[in-house]
Design a protein around this motif. Sequence first.
Motif, PDB file in Angstrom:
ATOM      1  N   ILE A  66      23.382  47.370  21.863  1.00 19.80           N
ATOM      2  CA  ILE A  66      23.516  45.915  21.749  1.00 19.80           C
ATOM      3  C   ILE A  66      24.997  45.515  21.695  1.00 19.80           C
ATOM      4  CG2 ILE A  66      23.108  43.944  20.209  1.00 19.80           C
ATOM      5  CD1 ILE A  66      20.454  45.326  19.434  1.00 19.80           C
ATOM      6  N   ILE A  67      25.784  46.252  20.918  1.00 16.97           N
ATOM      7  CA  ILE A  67      27.211  45.928  20.780  1.00 16.97           C
ATOM      8  C   ILE A  67      27.938  46.057  22.123  1.00 16.97           C
ATOM      9  CG2 ILE A  67      29.378  46.753  19.749  1.00 16.97           C
ATOM     10  CD1 ILE A  67      27.679  47.453  17.239  1.00 16.97           C
ATOM     11  N   ASN A  68      27.523  47.017  22.935  1.00 13.98           N
ATOM     12  CA  ASN A  68      28.136  47.196  24.260  1.00 13.98           C
ATOM     13  C   ASN A  68      27.711  46.116  25.246  1.00 13.98           C
ATOM     14  OD1 ASN A  68      29.737  49.501  23.792  1.00 13.98           O
ATOM     15  ND2 ASN A  68      27.973  50.867  24.055  1.00 13.98           N
ATOM     16  N   SER A  69      26.611  45.403  24.930  1.00 13.93           N
ATOM     17  CA  SER A  69      26.072  44.410  25.864  1.00 13.93           C
ATOM     18  C   SER A  69      26.315  42.967  25.438  1.00 13.93           C
ATOM     19  CB  SER A  69      24.555  44.623  26.043  1.00 13.93           C
ATOM     20  OG  SER A  69      24.269  45.934  26.482  1.00 13.93           O
ATOM     21  N   TYR A  70      26.488  42.751  24.130  1.00 16.62           N
ATOM     22  CA  TYR A  70      26.645  41.394  23.597  1.00 16.62           C
ATOM     23  C   TYR A  70      27.949  41.282  22.809  1.00 16.62           C
ATOM     24  CZ  TYR A  70      21.655  40.634  24.626  1.00 16.62           C
ATOM     25  OH  TYR A  70      20.449  40.500  25.250  1.00 16.62           O
ATOM     26  N   SER A  71      28.375  40.038  22.637  1.00 19.44           N
ATOM     27  CA  SER A  71      29.525  39.761  21.781  1.00 19.44           C
ATOM     28  C   SER A  71      29.013  39.529  20.362  1.00 19.44           C
ATOM     29  CB  SER A  71      30.285  38.539  22.291  1.00 19.44           C
ATOM     30  OG  SER A  71      31.329  38.199  21.409  1.00 19.44           O
ATOM     31  N   ILE A  72      29.247  40.498  19.494  1.00 17.25           N
ATOM     32  CA  ILE A  72      28.770  40.425  18.114  1.00 17.25           C
ATOM     33  C   ILE A  72      29.947  40.098  17.195  1.00 17.25           C
ATOM     34  CG2 ILE A  72      27.646  41.675  16.225  1.00 17.25           C
ATOM     35  CD1 ILE A  72      25.822  41.112  18.620  1.00 17.25           C
ATOM     36  N   ASP A  73      29.745  39.113  16.312  1.00 19.90           N
ATOM     37  CA  ASP A  73      30.796  38.727  15.377  1.00 19.90           C
ATOM     38  C   ASP A  73      30.617  39.364  14.006  1.00 19.90           C
ATOM     39  OD1 ASP A  73      32.182  36.698  17.086  1.00 19.90           O
ATOM     40  OD2 ASP A  73      30.205  35.753  17.007  1.00 19.90           O
ATOM     41  N   LEU A  74      29.356  39.491  13.555  1.00 19.70           N
ATOM     42  CA  LEU A  74      29.088  39.966  12.204  1.00 19.70           C
ATOM     43  C   LEU A  74      27.948  40.976  12.220  1.00 19.70           C
ATOM     44  CD1 LEU A  74      29.519  39.768   9.113  1.00 19.70           C
ATOM     45  CD2 LEU A  74      27.909  37.836   9.097  1.00 19.70           C
ATOM     46  N   LEU A  75      28.130  42.043  11.476  1.00 18.41           N
ATOM     47  CA  LEU A  75      27.133  43.114  11.377  1.00 18.41           C
ATOM     48  C   LEU A  75      26.612  43.181   9.937  1.00 18.41           C
ATOM     49  CD1 LEU A  75      25.980  45.592  13.049  1.00 18.41           C
ATOM     50  CD2 LEU A  75      27.784  46.935  11.962  1.00 18.41           C
ATOM     51  N   LEU A  76      25.269  43.080   9.764  1.00 18.84           N
ATOM     52  CA  LEU A  76      24.625  43.356   8.482  1.00 18.84           C
ATOM     53  C   LEU A  76      23.956  44.713   8.630  1.00 18.84           C
ATOM     54  CD1 LEU A  76      25.026  40.246   8.091  1.00 18.84           C
ATOM     55  CD2 LEU A  76      22.858  40.256   6.837  1.00 18.84           C
ATOM     56  N   CYS A  77      24.444  45.701   7.919  1.00 15.70           N
ATOM     57  CA  CYS A  77      24.056  47.072   8.242  1.00 15.70           C
ATOM     58  C   CYS A  77      23.666  47.865   6.997  1.00 15.70           C
ATOM     59  CB  CYS A  77      25.217  47.759   8.953  1.00 15.70           C
ATOM     60  SG  CYS A  77      24.807  49.385   9.590  1.00 15.70           S
TER      61      CYS A  77
END
Length: 526
Positions: free
Chosen positions: A42-53
């Motif tokens: 997902i990170i390689n395909s979308y622009s992610i600003d915040l990760l809840l992990c």
Amino acid sequence: MNVLIVDDQTQVVNGLIFGIDWTKIGVNEVLKAYNAFEAREIINSYSIDLLLCDIEMPAESGLDLYQWIKEQNIDIECIFLTAHADFTYAKMAMQLGGFDYILQPAKYETIELTIMNAIQKITLKKETKKYYAYGKLLQQNTEILLDNLVKDWIIRKNKDSSRFIEVLSQIHVSLDSSDHIYLVMLDVFHVKETMKSWSNGLLKFSIGNIVKELFARYGQNVLVAQVDDQKLVFIIYAMNRRLIDPEGVTRQLNRLIEVYQSYYGCDIACYTGDKIVVAEAPDLAAQLREMMQNNVSLTSKVFQLKDRTDQQTVTNPIPNMKIWSKLLEQGDSEVVRDQACELLDHLAMQGKIDAEFLKRFYQQFIQMLYTTAEIVDVPIHRILQEEDRLEKWLSSYTNVDNMKELIAYASQCFKSFPGSEDEMKNQVDIILQYIRDHIDQDIRRTDIAREVYLNPNYVSRLFKSETGISLKEFIIMEKMKLAQALLKSTKLPISIVAMKVGYTNFSHFSQVYKKTWNVTPAEERQ
């Protein structure tokens, strides 16, 4: 604002998705992943600003995932979630630069507040980057504006100094038409190969930084504008109206020449005169440009307008080139080369060459080449066919160095076309000897071409046809043979061995050695 939730428990993921009012806190899209592998996709395909992990997940932990994000230089804030109150986890999360660490179970209001704080930080970073980009663009546009403004004012002789001063005020430079300034024109030559690819104002930036620092010591300001690829203009002024004296200007310009020669290995000539009021700059610039054009011997120094003599244009007669034509017909091209270059050097040393003389010399030399080519049936179009050099040949009259290079190249071409087999073998022998004599240096094709007075492309073709191996491959093999012998027969450190075969980059030397012999230098030594 996009958020990615990563947890191996479906219930936790769904609880976060439906338990938080994402729209209220400004989140556009919430994506989900149930393991680190899915998260990376997902990170390689979308622009992610915040990760809840989640930290503890099978196969790969949330800490490992965020470490990968950092290694990829992806700018994502991370809030770690965990059901275990383990200090080690918290410490690692903070060391990785995580935004926060939440112990589960936690109220949705608590998680939401933490997310809002993270979003504030992300928004602030984006704004900062945006304004930095605006500032950088504004700075670049200001430099372009200044270059064009100065060029229009003193090169194209738009003598409207009031308009010039008005535009300067818009970029926060305060000058008045009655203010005194020094005008300096600067020419950079003998530029190194590494600098020829400089773009985006790097030459102006490097020289400008040095000259501004030198004159700041005297309380002087300097406007630097680039008016050509290797030509700049300085306007030296003082905000407090206490302008430096002429001797101080000369002293600092001489220092600039020394510093630039020391750092970059190329030469500078500066042209200036006495202080003037702003409105007089276009007229002075015309006189300085004339001095610059007449420095065809490329002398590196500060030229003062007051030192220029009132002598008329150099009247030295052009030599009788019919003698050189006969020598070329007889195959004595080296004699032509030596005589012509020695003549130019002698006249330049005596200060008897100016732009007009060199232009007439060039015209008659080209005419002599064409006349002789017809007599001996040498294809003159092949002499000047190199696209990368043609423009230089056509403007060789601008300085003595270019003229001498044209003489050497053209003279050799008369010998090379058609060229006997013995002559070609002799040229290859000279090339081989040059390589062996300079094996401890970074040998370039252009250096070899200069040694044998041939053009670089012809050198490469000649060497390959006579030896069956490319020039580059041969040079590398000779260096690697010597390196192997030194590693086996001496106790010299490997870094010294690398330097003895012309490699200053130890890593590059090791890579080439491994590619050549299939072992590293260290393995060879063992």
